[in-house]
Enzyme design. Structure first.
Site, PDB file in Angstrom:
ATOM      1  N   ARG A 254      82.455 -29.361  12.668  1.00  0.00           N
ATOM      2  CA  ARG A 254      81.969 -27.991  12.767  1.00  0.00           C
ATOM      3  C   ARG A 254      81.439 -27.760  14.181  1.00  0.00           C
ATOM      4  O   ARG A 254      80.728 -28.607  14.738  1.00  0.00           O
ATOM      5  CB  ARG A 254      80.862 -27.717  11.749  1.00  0.00           C
ATOM      6  N   GLU A 283      84.041 -18.893  14.876  1.00  0.00           N
ATOM      7  CA  GLU A 283      85.500 -18.989  14.893  1.00  0.00           C
ATOM      8  C   GLU A 283      86.108 -17.675  14.433  1.00  0.00           C
ATOM      9  O   GLU A 283      85.655 -17.122  13.425  1.00  0.00           O
ATOM     10  CB  GLU A 283      85.986 -20.132  13.980  1.00  0.00           C
ATOM     11  N   HIS A 302      91.134 -25.167  15.174  1.00  0.00           N
ATOM     12  CA  HIS A 302      90.756 -25.635  13.829  1.00  0.00           C
ATOM     13  C   HIS A 302      91.999 -25.951  12.994  1.00  0.00           C
ATOM     14  O   HIS A 302      92.121 -25.512  11.849  1.00  0.00           O
ATOM     15  CB  HIS A 302      89.882 -24.600  13.114  1.00  0.00           C
TER      16      HIS A 302
END
Length: 336
Positions: A254, A283, A302
């Protein structure tokens, strides 16, 4: 699957168990979320949206909410009087207000015991590590521009063999990273909330260190801890300063585990050799994020847990837990 709010209301009136699947556009949107409908048994009826706020009526009638990295706030939970379960389509759960769910008696589940993501995230970790060690991004860019950059890059090329790999968080993903580190003949150390069983340490060939000592001694620091109040900003400016100037930081967990401004400072000043980042806070990251332009950084959006194979495993794991709950069974991987 239904996308009509009128259909949602009539389904609820008919006693059907309504499932709201929330899949933001940046992780695939409705096209990705439509698979949940096929995986859940009757009488479940699935509405797919790209944000929790998109369909207030569907939220009001939802018995189960499946979320794929979409924020679920206390306000959302308060607006869902029929809600009995929140299912996260991930190992992480930081995007759900877990405390508010607990106060309302709503279990929040992950897919932690499914093993769905662990191998592909470990592979992404090593993809980033190898790209940093071999300078793949600057090498590719230079060559594509007609620049034979070998003389310039040669002094900074390194190998993984013999280096110390520090793993922060020795859960399922961290253990997969440790196994791959040993395959690359790396010295594996780890830090975490608790020490692993001796049999696990022996199987992985991993030694336990406290976090600060791990940071002082590691050549590669790879983050695999969950994001909680205790771990937010775990790699602060003070902790980043403990790293060797030849060290690399890799984050596939994260973004908020790291003070991003402090990391940019360390990279720009040369206090740190490089970073491989698959996750950001928030994000997608804003274009103003300094890390996007920092030196010797390898970035990916990601993608660590979203290979073709993994997406299928994640959807199946989440749907199976929801289906079991709708059949009256106890849900798995409850985090609150």
């Amino acid at each position: 699957m239904t996308d009509s709010t009128d259909a949602t209301a009539s389904s609820a009136a008919a006693g059907e168990q309504h499932v709201l699947a929330v899949v933001p556009a940046h992780v695939g949107g409705r096209a990705a979320g439509s698979g949940f409908a096929a995986l859940l048994p009757d009488p479940a009826k699935v509405t797919v949206v790209e944000s929790v706020d998109e369909d207030p009526r569907a939220l009001r009638t939802a018995r189960v909410l499946i979320t794929a990295l979409a924020p679920v706030t206390a306000e959302h939970l308060a607006a869902a009087p029929e809600l009995k379960l929140v299912q996260c389509s991930s190992h992480g759960f930081d995007y759900v207000d877990v405390a508010a769910a607990r106060d309302r008696g709503i279990p929040v589940c992950t897919i932690g015991s499914s093993d769905a993501e662990k191998r592909c995230v470990a592979e992404q970790t090593f993809a980033l590590m190898l790209a940093l060690a071999k300078q793949l991004v600057p090498a590719h860019t230079a060559l594509a521009e007609g620049d034979w950059a070998l003389p310039r890059l040669k002094p900074s090329l390194t190998e993984l063999s013999g280096k110390t790999l520090g793993i922060v968080g020795l859960g399922q993903i961290g253990q997969e990273v440790a196994l791959r580190g040993r395959a690359f003949s790396m010295d594996v150390v780890y830090a975490g909330r608790r020490r692993a069983e001796p049999s696990v340490e022996e199987r992985l060939g991993a030694r336990h260190l406290d976090l600060d000592e791990l940071l002082r001694t590691s050549d590669y620091v790879s983050l695999h801890a969950p994001l909680t109040d205790a771990t937010r900003g775990l790699l602060s400016a003070e902790r980043l300063a403990l790293l060797k100037p030849t060290a690399f930081v890799v984050n596939t967990a994260r973004g908020a585990l790291i003070d991003q401004e402090a990391l940019a400072d360390a990279l720009e000043s040369g206090a740190l050799a490089g970073a491989g980042l698959d996750v950001f806070d928030p994000e997608p990251p804003p274009s103003s994020l300094r890390l996007l332009r920092a030196p010797n950084v390898v970035l990916s959006p990601h993608v660590g847990g979203v290979t073709r194979e993994t997406v299928v495993r994640i959807a199946i794991a989440a749907a199976q837990n929801v289906a079991s709950y709708l059949e009256g069974k106890r849900p798995q991987d409850v985090v609150n």
